[in-house]
Design a protein around this motif. Structure first.
Motif, short mmCIF file in Angstrom:
data_model
loop_
_atom_site.label_atom_id
_atom_site.label_comp_id
_atom_site.label_asym_id
_atom_site.label_seq_id
_atom_site.Cartn_x
_atom_site.Cartn_y
_atom_site.Cartn_z
N LEU A 128 0.83 -1.20 0.00
CA LEU A 128 0.00 0.00 0.00
C LEU A 128 0.87 1.25 0.00
O LEU A 128 0.63 2.18 -0.78
CB LEU A 128 -0.95 -0.02 1.20
CG LEU A 128 -1.95 1.13 1.32
CD1 LEU A 128 -2.78 1.31 0.05
CD2 LEU A 128 -2.85 0.91 2.54
N TRP A 129 1.90 1.28 0.83
CA TRP A 129 2.78 2.45 0.86
C TRP A 129 3.45 2.64 -0.51
O TRP A 129 3.61 3.77 -0.97
CB TRP A 129 3.82 2.32 1.97
CG TRP A 129 3.48 3.01 3.26
CD1 TRP A 129 4.29 3.87 3.93
CD2 TRP A 129 2.27 2.90 4.06
NE1 TRP A 129 3.67 4.31 5.10
CE2 TRP A 129 2.43 3.72 5.19
CE3 TRP A 129 1.09 2.19 3.92
CZ2 TRP A 129 1.46 3.86 6.16
CZ3 TRP A 129 0.11 2.32 4.89
CH2 TRP A 129 0.30 3.15 5.99
N CYS A 130 3.82 1.54 -1.18
CA CYS A 130 4.45 1.65 -2.50
C CYS A 130 3.46 2.11 -3.56
O CYS A 130 3.80 2.93 -4.41
CB CYS A 130 5.10 0.33 -2.88
SG CYS A 130 6.60 0.00 -1.88
N ILE A 131 2.24 1.63 -3.52
CA ILE A 131 1.20 2.10 -4.45
C ILE A 131 0.96 3.60 -4.23
O ILE A 131 0.71 4.35 -5.17
CB ILE A 131 -0.12 1.30 -4.27
CG1 ILE A 131 0.03 -0.10 -4.85
CG2 ILE A 131 -1.32 2.02 -4.87
CD1 ILE A 131 0.03 -0.21 -6.35
N LEU A 132 1.08 4.04 -2.99
CA LEU A 132 0.86 5.45 -2.65
C LEU A 132 2.05 6.35 -2.99
O LEU A 132 1.96 7.57 -2.83
CB LEU A 132 0.54 5.59 -1.15
CG LEU A 132 -0.76 4.97 -0.68
CD1 LEU A 132 -0.83 4.96 0.85
CD2 LEU A 132 -1.96 5.70 -1.28
N ALA A 133 3.16 5.76 -3.44
CA ALA A 133 4.39 6.53 -3.68
C ALA A 133 4.81 7.26 -2.41
O ALA A 133 5.32 8.37 -2.44
CB ALA A 133 4.24 7.51 -4.85
N GLY B 49 -0.93 6.04 -6.53
CA GLY B 49 -2.00 5.15 -6.94
C GLY B 49 -3.33 5.51 -6.30
O GLY B 49 -3.41 6.36 -5.41
N TYR B 50 -4.37 4.84 -6.78
CA TYR B 50 -5.74 5.15 -6.37
C TYR B 50 -6.61 3.91 -6.56
O TYR B 50 -6.31 3.03 -7.36
CB TYR B 50 -6.28 6.32 -7.22
CG TYR B 50 -6.00 6.14 -8.69
CD1 TYR B 50 -6.86 5.42 -9.52
CD2 TYR B 50 -4.83 6.67 -9.25
CE1 TYR B 50 -6.57 5.24 -10.86
CE2 TYR B 50 -4.54 6.49 -10.59
CZ TYR B 50 -5.41 5.77 -11.39
OH TYR B 50 -5.12 5.57 -12.71
N PRO B 51 -7.71 3.84 -5.82
CA PRO B 51 -8.61 2.69 -5.97
C PRO B 51 -9.43 2.81 -7.26
O PRO B 51 -9.86 3.90 -7.62
CB PRO B 51 -9.51 2.78 -4.74
CG PRO B 51 -9.44 4.20 -4.30
CD PRO B 51 -8.12 4.74 -4.75
N VAL B 52 -9.61 1.67 -7.94
CA VAL B 52 -10.44 1.65 -9.15
C VAL B 52 -11.65 0.73 -9.00
O VAL B 52 -12.56 0.78 -9.82
CB VAL B 52 -9.64 1.25 -10.41
CG1 VAL B 52 -8.60 2.31 -10.72
CG2 VAL B 52 -9.01 -0.12 -10.26
N ASP C 42 7.27 1.97 -5.71
CA ASP C 42 7.26 3.19 -4.89
C ASP C 42 8.10 4.29 -5.54
O ASP C 42 7.69 5.45 -5.56
CB ASP C 42 7.80 2.89 -3.49
CG ASP C 42 7.80 4.11 -2.60
OD1 ASP C 42 6.73 4.48 -2.10
OD2 ASP C 42 8.88 4.71 -2.41
N GLN C 43 9.26 3.93 -6.03
CA GLN C 43 10.24 4.91 -6.52
C GLN C 43 10.12 5.19 -8.02
O GLN C 43 11.01 5.83 -8.58
CB GLN C 43 11.65 4.39 -6.22
CG GLN C 43 11.91 4.15 -4.75
CD GLN C 43 11.89 5.41 -3.94
OE1 GLN C 43 12.59 6.35 -4.24
NE2 GLN C 43 11.07 5.43 -2.90
#
Length: 180
Positions: free
Chosen positions: A52-57, A94-97, A86-87
């Motif tokens: 989740l943290w990586c999807i959130l950048a 990212g965002y939920p679809v 992440d990088q």
């Protein structure tokens, strides 16, 4: 502040939905430090936390005692393919679809034209999670790689489905087969 507890991590992490418009190179949303390795969450919950943290950048700040890390914790915190999500140079959060009950699909567009796709199960038992390619924007067929499993799934049509553990995640890299 975050604590080493699934509910705390999920509240803060999934609470970032809708904040992607405020993130980008030079200005990142910061959902707090990583609790991976502090011992109060299960392995699948720590995979969800890192994914989740990586999807959130999000900034990846290890909040555990680095001198006492287990090999499992080290593997989660240093997984090169996951950190690359992440990088990614595009710097897109990212965002939920898609969401159906406790199941969520999040997407993060990547600089090479592929998408990071996280299949989250926030429920209390193992369940199948499906991501439709029309929702994630990759066309009718795509090559798929499971990042945590370090395994290519080949070319897939229309959608990808994975059985996801309670509080778990399957993190994928998906690229349109038409782009190849």
């Amino acid at each position: 502040d975050i604590s080493d507890d699934y509910r705390s991590m999920a509240l803060i992490g999934f609470g970032q939905a809708g904040l992607d418009r405020f993130a980008g190179p030079g200005h990142w949303n910061d959902p707090d430090m990583l609790e991976i390795g502090n011992g109060k969450m299960k392995h699948d919950e720590y995979l969800t936390h890192m994914s989740l943290w990586c999807i959130l950048a999000a900034p990846l700040l290890a909040g555990n005692d680095l001198s006492k890390m287990t090999p499992e914790t080290l593997e989660i915190l240093t997984h090169p393919e996951v950190i690359a999500i992440d990088q990614d140079p595009a710097g897109i959060q990212g965002y939920p679809v898609a969401q159906e009950g406790p199941l969520e699909v999040w997407v993060k567009p990547l600089s090479d034209g592929s998408k990071a796709v996280a299949l989250f199960n926030r429920g209390e038992s193992m369940m199948p999670v499906r991501a439709y390619f029309r929702d994630i924007g990759v066309g009718e067929s795509a090559t798929v790689r499971d990042l945590w499993a370090k395994r290519d799934l080949g070319v897939v049509r229309d959608h990808v489905t994975a059985t996801v553990a309670k509080h778990g995640v399957v993190l994928l890299k998906v690229k349109s087969a038409a782009a190849m």
